[in-house]
Design a protein around this motif. Structure first.
Motif, PDB file in Angstrom:
ATOM      1  N   ASP A  52      52.456  47.716  39.807  1.00 29.13           N
ATOM      2  CA  ASP A  52      53.094  46.413  40.049  1.00 29.13           C
ATOM      3  C   ASP A  52      54.224  46.487  41.069  1.00 29.13           C
ATOM      4  O   ASP A  52      55.172  45.709  41.023  1.00 29.13           O
ATOM      5  N   GLN A  53      54.116  47.419  42.019  1.00 24.95           N
ATOM      6  CA  GLN A  53      55.107  47.500  43.092  1.00 24.95           C
ATOM      7  C   GLN A  53      54.764  46.543  44.226  1.00 24.95           C
ATOM      8  O   GLN A  53      55.645  46.119  44.959  1.00 24.95           O
ATOM      9  N   ILE A  54      53.485  46.244  44.373  1.00 27.03           N
ATOM     10  CA  ILE A  54      53.039  45.219  45.311  1.00 27.03           C
ATOM     11  C   ILE A  54      51.971  44.397  44.598  1.00 27.03           C
ATOM     12  O   ILE A  54      51.373  44.846  43.623  1.00 27.03           O
ATOM     13  N   ALA A  55      51.742  43.208  45.091  1.00 27.25           N
ATOM     14  CA  ALA A  55      50.729  42.344  44.491  1.00 27.25           C
ATOM     15  C   ALA A  55      49.897  41.725  45.597  1.00 27.25           C
ATOM     16  O   ALA A  55      50.385  41.478  46.698  1.00 27.25           O
ATOM     17  N   ILE A  56      48.658  41.493  45.295  1.00 27.99           N
ATOM     18  CA  ILE A  56      47.776  40.809  46.227  1.00 27.99           C
ATOM     19  C   ILE A  56      47.758  39.344  45.816  1.00 27.99           C
ATOM     20  O   ILE A  56      47.393  39.022  44.681  1.00 27.99           O
ATOM     21  N   PRO A  57      48.175  38.446  46.698  1.00 28.98           N
ATOM     22  CA  PRO A  57      48.237  37.029  46.319  1.00 28.98           C
ATOM     23  C   PRO A  57      46.844  36.433  46.144  1.00 28.98           C
ATOM     24  O   PRO A  57      45.857  36.925  46.677  1.00 28.98           O
ATOM     25  N   ASP A  58      46.796  35.363  45.357  1.00 29.49           N
ATOM     26  CA  ASP A  58      45.542  34.631  45.208  1.00 29.49           C
ATOM     27  C   ASP A  58      45.122  34.094  46.567  1.00 29.49           C
ATOM     28  O   ASP A  58      45.943  33.641  47.356  1.00 29.49           O
ATOM     29  N   ILE A  59      43.847  34.158  46.826  1.00 26.26           N
ATOM     30  CA  ILE A  59      43.312  33.642  48.079  1.00 26.26           C
ATOM     31  C   ILE A  59      43.016  32.156  47.882  1.00 26.26           C
ATOM     32  O   ILE A  59      42.431  31.758  46.886  1.00 26.26           O
TER      33      ILE A  59
END
Length: 58
Positions: A22-29
């Motif tokens: 959880d250091q980076i997250a991929i946003p919802d497309i």
């Protein structure tokens, strides 16, 4: 005002570990997924072989 950018290379393993921690997250497309199965396979193959595939921005 000046914006500073830097370019860094990270392995896919490092990126995946950051996602899992959880250091980076991929946003919802916000648009439908349009890649065919073949394009996804070719992308994974490029990652596996260490070919440059583009940029992530943060």
């Amino acid at each position: 005002m000046s914006i500073q950018y830097s370019v860094n290379q990270y392995s896919i393993g490092i990126l995946l570990s950051w996602i899992e921690a959880d250091q980076i997250a991929i946003p919802d497309i916000r648009r439908p997924f349009v890649w065919s199965t073949t394009k996804v396979r070719d992308f994974i193959d490029s990652l596996y072989n260490g070919y440059p595939v583009g940029y992530l921005t943060a």
